[in-house]
Write a protein that holds these residues in place. Sequence first.
Motif, PDB file in Angstrom:
ATOM      1  N   TYR A  96      -8.138   7.733  -0.999  1.00  0.00           N
ATOM      2  CA  TYR A  96      -7.563   8.424   0.356  1.00  0.00           C
ATOM      3  C   TYR A  96      -8.707   8.249   1.283  1.00  0.00           C
ATOM      4  O   TYR A  96      -9.769   8.626   1.017  1.00  0.00           O
ATOM      5  N   PHE A 104      -4.709   7.033   5.177  1.00  0.00           N
ATOM      6  CA  PHE A 104      -4.159   6.064   4.136  1.00  0.00           C
ATOM      7  C   PHE A 104      -4.457   6.413   2.686  1.00  0.00           C
ATOM      8  O   PHE A 104      -5.238   7.188   2.185  1.00  0.00           O
ATOM      9  N   ARG A 105      -3.456   6.007   1.743  1.00  0.00           N
ATOM     10  CA  ARG A 105      -3.779   6.014   0.442  1.00  0.00           C
ATOM     11  C   ARG A 105      -3.565   4.655  -0.137  1.00  0.00           C
ATOM     12  O   ARG A 105      -2.402   4.106  -0.004  1.00  0.00           O
ATOM     13  N   GLN A 106      -4.691   4.284  -1.080  1.00  0.00           N
ATOM     14  CA  GLN A 106      -4.384   3.033  -1.685  1.00  0.00           C
ATOM     15  C   GLN A 106      -4.362   3.482  -3.337  1.00  0.00           C
ATOM     16  O   GLN A 106      -5.200   4.414  -3.944  1.00  0.00           O
ATOM     17  N   ARG A 107      -3.241   2.806  -4.044  1.00  0.00           N
ATOM     18  CA  ARG A 107      -3.120   2.855  -5.484  1.00  0.00           C
ATOM     19  C   ARG A 107      -3.301   1.501  -6.207  1.00  0.00           C
ATOM     20  O   ARG A 107      -2.912   0.497  -5.744  1.00  0.00           O
ATOM     21  N   GLU A 132     -12.754  -1.256  -5.392  1.00  0.00           N
ATOM     22  CA  GLU A 132     -11.840  -1.122  -4.251  1.00  0.00           C
ATOM     23  C   GLU A 132     -12.594  -0.708  -2.855  1.00  0.00           C
ATOM     24  O   GLU A 132     -12.093  -1.241  -1.764  1.00  0.00           O
ATOM     25  N   LEU A 136     -12.391  -2.702   0.818  1.00  0.00           N
ATOM     26  CA  LEU A 136     -12.434  -1.830   1.890  1.00  0.00           C
ATOM     27  C   LEU A 136     -13.444  -2.056   3.093  1.00  0.00           C
ATOM     28  O   LEU A 136     -12.918  -1.689   4.162  1.00  0.00           O
ATOM     29  N   ARG A 212      -0.523  -2.114  -6.880  1.00  0.00           N
ATOM     30  CA  ARG A 212      -1.468  -2.557  -5.929  1.00  0.00           C
ATOM     31  C   ARG A 212      -0.658  -2.186  -4.592  1.00  0.00           C
ATOM     32  O   ARG A 212       0.059  -2.761  -4.159  1.00  0.00           O
ATOM     33  N   SER A 213      -0.956  -0.979  -3.926  1.00  0.00           N
ATOM     34  CA  SER A 213      -0.374  -0.773  -2.767  1.00  0.00           C
ATOM     35  C   SER A 213      -1.152   0.193  -1.760  1.00  0.00           C
ATOM     36  O   SER A 213      -2.171   0.932  -2.356  1.00  0.00           O
ATOM     37  N   THR A 214      -0.907   0.094  -0.576  1.00  0.00           N
ATOM     38  CA  THR A 214      -1.592   0.751   0.306  1.00  0.00           C
ATOM     39  C   THR A 214      -0.590   1.264   1.542  1.00  0.00           C
ATOM     40  O   THR A 214       0.222   0.397   1.905  1.00  0.00           O
ATOM     41  N   GLU A 216       0.268   4.244   4.610  1.00  0.00           N
ATOM     42  CA  GLU A 216      -0.260   5.345   5.746  1.00  0.00           C
ATOM     43  C   GLU A 216       0.549   6.438   5.410  1.00  0.00           C
ATOM     44  O   GLU A 216       1.863   6.506   5.175  1.00  0.00           O
TER      45      GLU A 216
END
Length: 221
Positions: A96, A104-107, A132, A136, A212-214, A216
């Motif tokens: 986060y 944003f949140r990235q998984r 990761e 960024l 793998r996702s990002t 908002e």
Amino acid sequence: MNIKIELTYKTTKGTEATFISDEMRAEKGILIAEDLEKTGRSKNLSFIDRHDNKWTIKELKKFMQGIETEPHNVTVYFDGGFDLKTRKSGLGCAIYYEQNGKNFRQRINASVEELETNNEAEYAAFQLGLKEIERLGVHHLPVTFIGDSLVVINQLNGEWPVYEAELSKWIDRIEKQLERLGITPEYEIVSRKKNKETDHLASQALDGIEIRSTVEIGAEK
């Protein structure tokens, strides 16, 4: 970034007292400090971060403005799982962060086969999150790492000794990477119940489901 406000307050009759606030986000602290300065009764106002560094309001505002366009206020959740039957490990991370006034949140998850224990899987998940945030562009900032592994958190923060040679190697790699990136780590232990997101990501990796996702936050449907 979290800070405390320290200041000396002077009454109209000249009585003075020094106060230190509860911890709060830097953005909130700046707003409160500016309001306090308008009263004309606050003296020696400064901010103290979690590492006891002191900032003037000018220094903190300049710092916050400088990182606005970069990922900041970063929190990394991590979890690792080891399947004894298949000898495979599943790693999961949820990152986060804020950037350009948005959240944003990235998984991310990953499956690996070269590990031997659940503790190694937990360390590998931590390092996955670290890699990761480097991708960024996060550097020279405080970052909070949150997990449910007592071993990983307590060994990284120096609370527990490290007897296993393999875990010692993981710690060395992680600490070198943190130092190279200029990241000041802040560690937090949570229950497994509060770490379900990354536990699910790790389980999906073991099932062969790659994530793998990002997104908002607030813009999700």
